[in-house]
Design an enzyme around this catalytic site. Structure first.
Site, PDB file in Angstrom:
ATOM      1  N   GLU A 255      57.780   5.070  30.141  1.00  0.00           N
ATOM      2  CA  GLU A 255      57.548   6.516  30.255  1.00  0.00           C
ATOM      3  C   GLU A 255      58.789   7.176  30.798  1.00  0.00           C
ATOM      4  OE1 GLU A 255      54.248   7.751  32.766  1.00  0.00           O
ATOM      5  OE2 GLU A 255      52.989   6.138  31.990  1.00  0.00           O
ATOM      6  N   GLU A 306      47.758  17.455  28.296  1.00  0.00           N
ATOM      7  CA  GLU A 306      46.421  16.873  28.480  1.00  0.00           C
ATOM      8  C   GLU A 306      45.684  17.633  29.583  1.00  0.00           C
ATOM      9  OE1 GLU A 306      46.620  12.337  28.388  1.00  0.00           O
ATOM     10  OE2 GLU A 306      48.735  12.877  28.253  1.00  0.00           O
ATOM     11  N   LYS A 309      44.090  16.042  33.015  1.00  0.00           N
ATOM     12  CA  LYS A 309      44.935  15.507  34.078  1.00  0.00           C
ATOM     13  C   LYS A 309      44.940  16.515  35.236  1.00  0.00           C
ATOM     14  CE  LYS A 309      47.923  12.537  33.189  1.00  0.00           C
ATOM     15  NZ  LYS A 309      49.140  11.752  32.907  1.00  0.00           N
ATOM     16  N   GLU A 314      51.431  17.866  35.815  1.00  0.00           N
ATOM     17  CA  GLU A 314      50.803  16.728  35.120  1.00  0.00           C
ATOM     18  C   GLU A 314      50.181  17.116  33.779  1.00  0.00           C
ATOM     19  OE1 GLU A 314      50.558  13.436  35.922  1.00  0.00           O
ATOM     20  OE2 GLU A 314      51.845  13.663  37.674  1.00  0.00           O
TER      21      GLU A 314
END
Ligand SMILES: *[C@@H]1O[C@H](CO)[C@@H](O)[C@H](O)[C@H]1NC(C)=O
Ligand SMILES: *[C@@H]1O[C@H](CO)[C@@H](O)[C@H](O)[C@H]1NC(C)=O
Length: 337
Positions: A255, A306, A309, A314
């Site tokens: 990542e 997303e 999250k 985030e």
């Protein structure tokens, strides 16, 4: 017949390959508004992503990947680590359920036993889980490297890069894990975020250095010269691995990314600059100062914003909104050779 199919599949993948070698993207599923997996796999193909990573063995994603040639890092749920480590039958069932039905049609790159659990309560189960999964795969003659994913929290020291070493509470786990991986010639996966390093220390770190703008040498470390923080962080991990006796272990960056919202440094402009500079840096094949010429296989975080999250940065790491519109443009031009 099975073997012939596998050979044909691999052959087809080689002939279809395009895009930037060494770059993948994380496909996180913590959103209640994400497109169906088949559409997502088509999006990856249309944007020339050849590699992806998922965090748990989602059957719909595995099905959608069949025949796609996109290679996959398959994650194991952290909650399963303890049972995988203590019970070979559980590991065998895991492989039978999540790998065996797909193995002729999905291009598995690695299996990651645990995501960022070292140091911590689950750290003690990682090596056993890796070993049992490896045994269960070998029983089917399946050769997929089994490894784990660490955050750079495992480093007690990371500056200068040559001084990189594991922290007291990580080394007891990582020394034997690194030895196991080296014996098997499997890589270690690591999540590397110049963004978090910068955002927690913006007075000490130059933004251009964090954004891989290659503005010139910023850090001199013995004979080595650093013009970006990504290389410095990866090399700190290599240095730590050398100190536990594993200078030959490969590192895959599982990542890295830069959020486009959620704080003052998380702008679309910075995110676009970081990700595109990263891609160009990996594609250049230069490697890092400590391992020149060694391409660091790197997975961008992440494909989508997303919404399940934690609120803030985030939720804003995506290259795409859930409706598959770009947050910003990323240039993965097909390679011509
Ligand atoms: C390297 O790390 C050690 C231990 O953390 C520290 O004492 C030392 O000053 C560091 N060396 C350099 C050159 O920063
Ligand atoms: C996609 O979603 C983004 C963010 O919500 C929005 O700004 C954009 O207009 C949407 N695009 C389309 C084509 O619906």
């Amino acid at each position: 017949m099975q073997r012939l199919c596998v050979l044909l599949f691999v052959f087809a993948c080689v002939t279809l390959s395009s895009g930037v070698d060494g770059i993948g993207v994380n496909y996180g599923l913590l959103g209640n508004n994400l497109p169906p997996p088949a559409q997502v796999i088509n999006l990856l193909k249309s944007r020339y992503f050849q590699k992806t990573r998922i965090f748990d063995p989602n059957p719909d994603v595995l099905k959608a990947l069949e025949g796609s040639c996109i290679s996959l890092i398959l994650g194991v749920r952290n909650e399963d680590l303890q049972q995988l480590a203590s019970d070979l039958t559980f590991a065998t069932n895991w492989v039978n359920t999540n790998v065996v039905p797909h193995v002729s049609f999905v291009n598995f790159a690695y299996i990651s036993a645990g995501n960022e659990v070292i140091p911590g309560q689950l750290a003690t189960f990682v090596l056993g889980a890796m070993q049992n999964l490896d045994m269960a795969l070998k029983a089917h003659n399946i050769n997929i490297p089994v490894t784990t994913t660490v955050s750079l929290q495992v480093l007690g020291t990371s500056y200068p890069p040559s001084n990189g070493s594991f922290s007291e509470d990580s080394i007891q786990f990582l020394q034997p894990i690194a030895q196991y991986l080296a014996t098997k010639q499997y890589p270690l996966l690591a999540d590397v975020y110049p963004y978090f390093a910068y955002a927690s220390n913006p007075d000490q770190i130059q933004l251009d250095y964090a954004l891989i703008k290659n503005t010139g040498v910023i850090v001199v470390d013995g004979d080595l010269r650093y013009n970006n923080l990504f290389d410095a962080m990866v090399d700190a991990l290599y240095a730590a691995l050398e100190k536990v006796g594993q200078p030959g272990l490969d590192v895959v960056v599982s990542e890295t990314g830069w959020p486009s919202g959620g704080d003052v440094y998380a702008t679309i402009d910075n995110a676009q600059t970081y990700v595109n500079n990263l891609i160009a840096h990996v594609a250049s094949g230069k490697g890092t100062p400590r391992k020149p010429g060694k391409v660091v296989e790197t997975y961008i975080f992440a494909l989508f914003n997303e919404n399940q999250k934690p609120v803030g940065t985030e939720q804003n790491f995506g290259l795409f909104y859930p409706n598959m519109t770009e947050v910003y443009h990323v240039n993965l031009t097909p390679m011509k050779n």
